[in-house]
Design a protein around this motif. Structure first.
Motif, PDB file in Angstrom:
ATOM      1  N   ARG A   8      67.488  34.374  72.227  1.00  0.00           N
ATOM      2  CA  ARG A   8      66.159  34.623  71.661  1.00  0.00           C
ATOM      3  C   ARG A   8      66.332  34.777  70.159  1.00  0.00           C
ATOM      4  O   ARG A   8      67.125  35.612  69.706  1.00  0.00           O
ATOM      5  CB  ARG A   8      65.569  35.902  72.256  1.00  0.00           C
ATOM      6  N   THR A   9      65.626  33.980  69.396  1.00  0.00           N
ATOM      7  CA  THR A   9      65.684  34.078  67.936  1.00  0.00           C
ATOM      8  C   THR A   9      64.276  34.211  67.381  1.00  0.00           C
ATOM      9  O   THR A   9      63.332  33.623  67.907  1.00  0.00           O
ATOM     10  CB  THR A   9      66.369  32.843  67.310  1.00  0.00           C
ATOM     11  N   GLU A  10      64.158  35.009  66.330  1.00  0.00           N
ATOM     12  CA  GLU A  10      62.870  35.204  65.655  1.00  0.00           C
ATOM     13  C   GLU A  10      62.952  34.584  64.280  1.00  0.00           C
ATOM     14  O   GLU A  10      64.023  34.549  63.674  1.00  0.00           O
ATOM     15  CB  GLU A  10      62.559  36.697  65.516  1.00  0.00           C
ATOM     16  N   ASP A  11      61.796  34.140  63.780  1.00  0.00           N
ATOM     17  CA  ASP A  11      61.791  33.639  62.413  1.00  0.00           C
ATOM     18  C   ASP A  11      62.029  34.805  61.459  1.00  0.00           C
ATOM     19  O   ASP A  11      61.670  35.932  61.732  1.00  0.00           O
ATOM     20  CB  ASP A  11      60.485  32.902  62.087  1.00  0.00           C
ATOM     21  N   CYS A  12      62.694  34.527  60.375  1.00  0.00           N
ATOM     22  CA  CYS A  12      63.023  35.576  59.402  1.00  0.00           C
ATOM     23  C   CYS A  12      62.046  35.512  58.239  1.00  0.00           C
ATOM     24  O   CYS A  12      62.439  35.324  57.088  1.00  0.00           O
ATOM     25  CB  CYS A  12      64.457  35.414  58.912  1.00  0.00           C
ATOM     26  N   SER A  13      60.780  35.670  58.545  1.00  0.00           N
ATOM     27  CA  SER A  13      59.770  35.634  57.494  1.00  0.00           C
ATOM     28  C   SER A  13      59.865  36.915  56.680  1.00  0.00           C
ATOM     29  O   SER A  13      60.229  37.967  57.195  1.00  0.00           O
ATOM     30  CB  SER A  13      58.380  35.474  58.102  1.00  0.00           C
ATOM     31  N   PRO A  14      59.533  36.847  55.391  1.00  0.00           N
ATOM     32  CA  PRO A  14      59.588  38.053  54.556  1.00  0.00           C
ATOM     33  C   PRO A  14      58.521  39.054  54.996  1.00  0.00           C
ATOM     34  O   PRO A  14      57.574  38.714  55.697  1.00  0.00           O
ATOM     35  CB  PRO A  14      59.305  37.527  53.147  1.00  0.00           C
ATOM     36  N   GLY A  65      57.959  45.843  64.108  1.00  0.00           N
ATOM     37  CA  GLY A  65      58.169  45.532  65.512  1.00  0.00           C
ATOM     38  C   GLY A  65      57.277  44.370  65.905  1.00  0.00           C
ATOM     39  O   GLY A  65      56.257  44.114  65.262  1.00  0.00           O
ATOM     40  N   SER A  66      57.677  43.676  66.954  1.00  0.00           N
ATOM     41  CA  SER A  66      56.871  42.546  67.403  1.00  0.00           C
ATOM     42  C   SER A  66      56.786  42.541  68.920  1.00  0.00           C
ATOM     43  O   SER A  66      57.593  43.172  69.607  1.00  0.00           O
ATOM     44  CB  SER A  66      57.470  41.227  66.901  1.00  0.00           C
ATOM     45  N   GLY A  67      55.793  41.828  69.426  1.00  0.00           N
ATOM     46  CA  GLY A  67      55.616  41.722  70.871  1.00  0.00           C
ATOM     47  C   GLY A  67      55.393  43.086  71.508  1.00  0.00           C
ATOM     48  O   GLY A  67      54.549  43.859  71.070  1.00  0.00           O
ATOM     49  N   LYS A  96      54.516  36.225  64.485  1.00  0.00           N
ATOM     50  CA  LYS A  96      55.891  35.811  64.336  1.00  0.00           C
ATOM     51  C   LYS A  96      56.202  34.721  65.354  1.00  0.00           C
ATOM     52  O   LYS A  96      55.693  34.758  66.472  1.00  0.00           O
ATOM     53  CB  LYS A  96      56.752  37.027  64.651  1.00  0.00           C
ATOM     54  N   THR A  97      57.045  33.791  64.989  1.00  0.00           N
ATOM     55  CA  THR A  97      57.461  32.745  65.917  1.00  0.00           C
ATOM     56  C   THR A  97      58.786  33.147  66.560  1.00  0.00           C
ATOM     57  O   THR A  97      59.724  33.531  65.868  1.00  0.00           O
ATOM     58  CB  THR A  97      57.631  31.405  65.186  1.00  0.00           C
ATOM     59  N   VAL A  98      58.821  33.076  67.882  1.00  0.00           N
ATOM     60  CA  VAL A  98      60.018  33.425  68.642  1.00  0.00           C
ATOM     61  C   VAL A  98      60.451  32.202  69.442  1.00  0.00           C
ATOM     62  O   VAL A  98      59.628  31.575  70.115  1.00  0.00           O
ATOM     63  CB  VAL A  98      59.725  34.606  69.603  1.00  0.00           C
ATOM     64  N   ASN A  99      61.726  31.871  69.354  1.00  0.00           N
ATOM     65  CA  ASN A  99      62.291  30.753  70.132  1.00  0.00           C
ATOM     66  C   ASN A  99      63.179  31.335  71.223  1.00  0.00           C
ATOM     67  O   ASN A  99      64.075  32.130  70.942  1.00  0.00           O
ATOM     68  CB  ASN A  99      63.115  29.824  69.242  1.00  0.00           C
ATOM     69  N   GLU A 100      62.925  30.932  72.460  1.00  0.00           N
ATOM     70  CA  GLU A 100      63.724  31.387  73.588  1.00  0.00           C
ATOM     71  C   GLU A 100      64.327  30.185  74.292  1.00  0.00           C
ATOM     72  O   GLU A 100      63.653  29.181  74.507  1.00  0.00           O
ATOM     73  CB  GLU A 100      62.864  32.164  74.589  1.00  0.00           C
ATOM     74  N   VAL A 101      65.608  30.298  74.644  1.00  0.00           N
ATOM     75  CA  VAL A 101      66.291  29.255  75.397  1.00  0.00           C
ATOM     76  C   VAL A 101      66.560  29.802  76.791  1.00  0.00           C
ATOM     77  O   VAL A 101      67.169  30.864  76.950  1.00  0.00           O
ATOM     78  CB  VAL A 101      67.612  28.833  74.716  1.00  0.00           C
ATOM     79  N   MET A 114      61.561  27.363  74.615  1.00  0.00           N
ATOM     80  CA  MET A 114      60.144  27.709  74.421  1.00  0.00           C
ATOM     81  C   MET A 114      59.956  28.310  73.032  1.00  0.00           C
ATOM     82  O   MET A 114      60.766  29.120  72.588  1.00  0.00           O
ATOM     83  CB  MET A 114      59.689  28.740  75.462  1.00  0.00           C
ATOM     84  N   GLU A 115      58.867  27.918  72.382  1.00  0.00           N
ATOM     85  CA  GLU A 115      58.490  28.524  71.118  1.00  0.00           C
ATOM     86  C   GLU A 115      57.193  29.287  71.355  1.00  0.00           C
ATOM     87  O   GLU A 115      56.214  28.714  71.825  1.00  0.00           O
ATOM     88  CB  GLU A 115      58.297  27.460  70.042  1.00  0.00           C
ATOM     89  N   ARG A 116      57.226  30.590  71.078  1.00  0.00           N
ATOM     90  CA  ARG A 116      56.038  31.421  71.287  1.00  0.00           C
ATOM     91  C   ARG A 116      55.642  32.086  69.975  1.00  0.00           C
ATOM     92  O   ARG A 116      56.487  32.333  69.108  1.00  0.00           O
ATOM     93  CB  ARG A 116      56.324  32.524  72.314  1.00  0.00           C
TER      94      ARG A 116
END
Length: 182
Positions: A8-14, A65-67, A96-101, A114-116
């Motif tokens: 699971r990776t999250e975008d590293c937006s400022p 925090g997210s989600g 935030k965009t989260v990518n899950e494999v 999946m991109e959520r």
């Protein structure tokens, strides 16, 4: 077929709050974070006795925090505001965009990526005054005993002795529409 999340990776937006120092204390709250551990660390750093390597006390902290971690983030902030006191606050909501494999235990089944998009919150707490015109700004809480008395007189708080509307309501008899004895 049961799938298993392998990454699971999250975008590293400022941070969505402008003008933050690069070395600000960042408390990243996740769904599984323990509130007492987060607060023990943040409170110690925000107390006047705690000093950093330069000998100065920490003036600001950011909780994010997210989600499913959003509610826990808000809880941490509210508790810290009561523990430390006099803290200015700026809150920002964003996505935030989260990518899950996901992978199947069977070798022949293909994996799924999946991109959520999930809601996220970022809250800055500061001992120093912040821009009151910034959207999401909240001044420090100053609820004193005189304020509580004024609210009680204004009917905002109910004392233990004041009757509720249910206790003072009259009962009606449905057969003749007269007031029934209590």
């Amino acid at each position: 077929m049961e799938m298993q999340r392998i990454s699971r990776t999250e975008d590293c937006s400022p941070f969505p709050i402008p003008g933050l120092a690069a070395d600000i204390l960042h408390m990243r709250v996740k769904e599984g974070s323990k509130i007492r551990n987060l607060l023990r660390f943040a409170t110690a750093r925000m107390q006047a006795e705690a000093r950093d390597s330069n000998g100065t006390s920490l003036r600001q902290v950011v909780f994010s925090g997210s989600g499913r971690g959003v509610t826990k983030t808000i809880t941490c902030v509210e508790i810290l505001k009561r523990k430390v006191g006099g803290l200015h606050q700026v809150s920002k909501l964003y996505y935030k965009t989260v990518n899950e494999v996901w992978e199947s235990p069977q070798q022949e089944a293909p994996g799924i990526t999946m991109e959520r998009t999930v809601p996220a919150i970022c809250i800055l707490l500061s001992k120093d005054p912040l821009d009151p015109w910034e959207s999401g700004y909240q001044p420090p809480q100053t609820l004193s005993s005189s304020t509580e008395d004024a609210e009680r007189r204004g009917g905002l708080l109910r004392t233990a002795q004041s009757p509720t509307s249910q206790q003072t309501a009259k009962r009606l008899c449905l057969d003749d529409w007269s007031v029934c004895p209590p």
